[in-house]
Scaffold this motif. Structure first.
Motif, PDB file in Angstrom:
ATOM      1  N   ALA A  52       3.650  -0.379  -8.327  1.00 36.80           N
ATOM      2  CA  ALA A  52       4.022   0.793  -9.123  1.00 36.80           C
ATOM      3  C   ALA A  52       2.912   1.264 -10.049  1.00 36.80           C
ATOM      4  CB  ALA A  52       5.270   0.486  -9.952  1.00 36.80           C
ATOM      5  N   SER A  53       1.892   0.465 -10.236  1.00 36.09           N
ATOM      6  CA  SER A  53       0.793   0.833 -11.130  1.00 36.09           C
ATOM      7  C   SER A  53      -0.528   0.934 -10.370  1.00 36.09           C
ATOM      8  CB  SER A  53       0.689  -0.180 -12.273  1.00 36.09           C
ATOM      9  OG  SER A  53       0.581  -1.510 -11.776  1.00 36.09           O
ATOM     10  N   TRP A  54      -1.099  -0.192 -10.003  1.00 30.81           N
ATOM     11  CA  TRP A  54      -2.399  -0.227  -9.335  1.00 30.81           C
ATOM     12  C   TRP A  54      -2.378   0.498  -7.987  1.00 30.81           C
ATOM     13  CZ3 TRP A  54      -7.439  -0.805  -8.906  1.00 30.81           C
ATOM     14  CH2 TRP A  54      -7.997  -1.194  -7.696  1.00 30.81           C
ATOM     15  N   SER A  55      -1.423   0.150  -7.117  1.00 34.24           N
ATOM     16  CA  SER A  55      -1.387   0.758  -5.779  1.00 34.24           C
ATOM     17  C   SER A  55      -1.171   2.266  -5.871  1.00 34.24           C
ATOM     18  CB  SER A  55      -0.283   0.123  -4.932  1.00 34.24           C
ATOM     19  OG  SER A  55      -0.479  -1.257  -4.773  1.00 34.24           O
ATOM     20  N   LEU A  56      -0.280   2.674  -6.767  1.00 27.54           N
ATOM     21  CA  LEU A  56      -0.021   4.101  -6.933  1.00 27.54           C
ATOM     22  C   LEU A  56      -1.237   4.816  -7.518  1.00 27.54           C
ATOM     23  CD1 LEU A  56       1.989   6.358  -6.604  1.00 27.54           C
ATOM     24  CD2 LEU A  56       3.014   5.738  -8.793  1.00 27.54           C
ATOM     25  N   MET A  57      -1.942   4.149  -8.442  1.00 24.59           N
ATOM     26  CA  MET A  57      -3.162   4.734  -9.006  1.00 24.59           C
ATOM     27  C   MET A  57      -4.208   4.965  -7.914  1.00 24.59           C
ATOM     28  SD  MET A  57      -6.067   3.044 -11.380  1.00 24.59           S
ATOM     29  CE  MET A  57      -6.872   2.527  -9.846  1.00 24.59           C
ATOM     30  N   GLU A  58      -4.393   3.985  -7.028  1.00 27.62           N
ATOM     31  CA  GLU A  58      -5.338   4.125  -5.924  1.00 27.62           C
ATOM     32  C   GLU A  58      -4.955   5.301  -5.019  1.00 27.62           C
ATOM     33  OE1 GLU A  58      -8.231   1.302  -4.782  1.00 27.62           O
ATOM     34  OE2 GLU A  58      -8.162   2.534  -6.589  1.00 27.62           O
ATOM     35  N   THR A  59      -3.661   5.458  -4.771  1.00 27.35           N
ATOM     36  CA  THR A  59      -3.200   6.556  -3.934  1.00 27.35           C
ATOM     37  C   THR A  59      -3.468   7.907  -4.603  1.00 27.35           C
ATOM     38  OG1 THR A  59      -1.472   5.120  -3.041  1.00 27.35           O
ATOM     39  CG2 THR A  59      -1.205   7.483  -2.708  1.00 27.35           C
ATOM     40  N   ILE A  60      -3.259   7.971  -5.908  1.00 29.22           N
ATOM     41  CA  ILE A  60      -3.534   9.209  -6.645  1.00 29.22           C
ATOM     42  C   ILE A  60      -5.029   9.548  -6.569  1.00 29.22           C
ATOM     43  CG2 ILE A  60      -3.567  10.263  -8.946  1.00 29.22           C
ATOM     44  CD1 ILE A  60      -1.011   8.680  -9.549  1.00 29.22           C
TER      45      ILE A  60
END
Length: 466
Positions: free
Chosen positions: A442-450
């Motif tokens: 919810a934090s790191w993986s989503l940040m990478e996707t953004i």
């Protein structure tokens, strides 16, 4: 049937065989890395031989193709990676990195701290590999979060966004360098466009996203690195160990930006001056990536090494210790070059290029999508970049220099998409921040996707004007 139809059918069979060879080769690489935990160097080597065998190439030719690609990549990119590692090690060992961080953070208010952390992450990420930059920044992230009272992720996500964006978009990181070489892109132009894309991408995926993520993933900073003050020098046998004096902020920043300025300067001078001009001749030399990084390392040995209180032996030791940790990276990157050359020599890339030209699909969107698929399958941004660059290399002949540089950046954006359990960076961030797998997604993986999607959007927007 007419002769032309028969000829077309005869040509279709080899085309289908080449596509199957590429897909099976990539599948073999993915399977070896993700299911059998084979090192990417071995996986890329085996995958190259599988592609050549299925494409009907003799074993001797397959070995020749792989060896040529491996050697060319090691010679062109390997030296730059080695110089970048030396520079990063000097920056860390001299205390220059700490000086950059402390100065920027010390001049920031609580409201501007996330933006300052994004700047710190970007500056540290400019000369350093992601993993090294993360390890270096973790004490700072913890201390800033505790002293400011902000959520750990409100401070940490901006710094991670700065590090990750530099890793995906900006040479001299391995992925962008390999793509620049494989696609024969202009390095200075790619670097300049990469900076234009990285700045707004970091802002969106860093400080702005951090405001949101800190609300649903609220974790305290652990009690590690409880003191920001360095430990007093140890003594042994009555003799004090060498006292370290940090280089100044201005000197450190100038040293970090030196290779970037030289490479960007070459791109600008090539545009603004005529062929044969003295200034152009000078920058054609000093702005060449190898020379720019070599100059930066030599300067860093003086400004950071000696300026940081290191003696000649300490400087030499720092440079020497920078090389062993990157041996694996060098082998992976070079093997990626071998795989790329195999794809080129089997003419699979030409086949795909012909399909793309007739399909009307955006080359930049296709490049991003191919890199995303390989990133999701292997978990490696570097493997995704070198493989996608090899597949798309034949398209370069139809593109101008600006579009070629954007192609490199589209691949770089795709290579950062959704870091998950097959990515070492996922576990590194999870363990350092003390997150659960769900919180990390919810934090790191989503940040990478953004970062990946935002980067693609800005690549496409620049593609309208470049």
């Amino acid at each position: 049937m007419t002769t032309s139809v028969l000829a077309a059918e005869a040509a279709a069979a080899p085309g289908g065989q080449l596509i199957a060879a590429a897909l099976v080769g990539i599948a073999v690489i993915v399977l070896l890395i993700t299911r059998l935990s084979v090192h990417p160097f071995l996986a890329l080597t085996i995958g190259s031989l599988v592609v050549a065998a299925m494409a009907g190439r003799p074993v001797a030719d397959a070995v020749t193709s792989f060896s040529k690609g491996f050697g060319d990549t090691a010679a062109s990119v390997g030296t730059l990676i080695a110089l970048g590692a030396m520079f990063g090690k000097l920056l860390a060992d001299s205390g220059g990195a700490d000086q950059l961080v402390d100065t920027i953070i010390g001049r920031s208010s609580a409201r501007t701290l996330p933006w300052a952390m994004a700047l710190v992450g970007a500056l540290i990420g400019l000369p350093m590999f992601f993993e090294i930059g993360l390890v270096l920044l973790m004490p700072v992230i913890f201390l800033v979060a505790r002293r400011s009272g902000l959520s750990l992720l409100a401070v940490g996500i901006p710094a991670l966004a700065g590090l990750s964006a530099m890793h995906g978009f900006i040479p001299p990181h391995p992925g962008p360098l390999v793509a620049v070489t494989a696609l024969k892109a202009n390095l200075g132009l790619t670097l300049g466009l990469g900076v234009l894309i990285a700045i707004p991408t970091i802002a969106i995926a860093g400080p702005l996203f951090a405001r949101v993520v800190a609300r649903w993933v609220d974790v305290p900073a652990p009690e590690m690195f409880s003191s920001a003050e360095p430990a007093p020098p140890e003594t042994g046998g009555g003799t004090a160990v060498e006292t370290r004096v940090r280089p100044s902020f201005g000197v450190t920043l100038a040293t970090v930006l030196l290779p970037v300025v030289l490479m960007l300067g070459k791109a600008l001078v090539d545009i603004l001056t005529a062929e044969g001009h003295l200034l152009r001749a000078v920058f054609d030399f000093v702005g060449t990536p190898l020379i720019a990084l070599l100059i930066a390392v030599v300067v860093a040995m003086v400004t950071l090494g000696r300026g940081g209180g290191m003696d000649l032996r300490g400087v030499a030791s720092s440079v020497e210790k920078s090389l062993p940790p990157i041996a694996g990276i060098l082998l992976i990157v070079a093997a990626g070059g071998g795989f790329k050359q195999t794809l080129v020599d089997t003419q699979i890339g030409d086949l795909i290029a012909g399909w793309v030209r007739g399909s009307g699909v955006s080359v930049l969107l296709l490049a991003w999508f191919v890199a995303v698929l390989i990133r999701l399958a292997t978990g490696s941004a570097t493997v995704a970049t070198v493989t996608a660059a090899g597949i798309l290399a034949p398209l370069v002949s139809t593109l101008d220099p600006g579009q070629t540089s954007l192609l490199v950046l589209a691949i770089g954006a795709g290579s950062l998409f959704f870091s998950y359990v097959n990515d070492a960076g996922f576990w590194l961030v999870k363990e350092y921040f003390g997150l659960s797998v769900g919180q990390n997604v919810a934090s790191w993986s989503l940040m990478e996707t953004i970062i990946s999607v935002t980067g693609l959007v800005f690549v496409l927007l620049l593609g309208l004007v470049v």
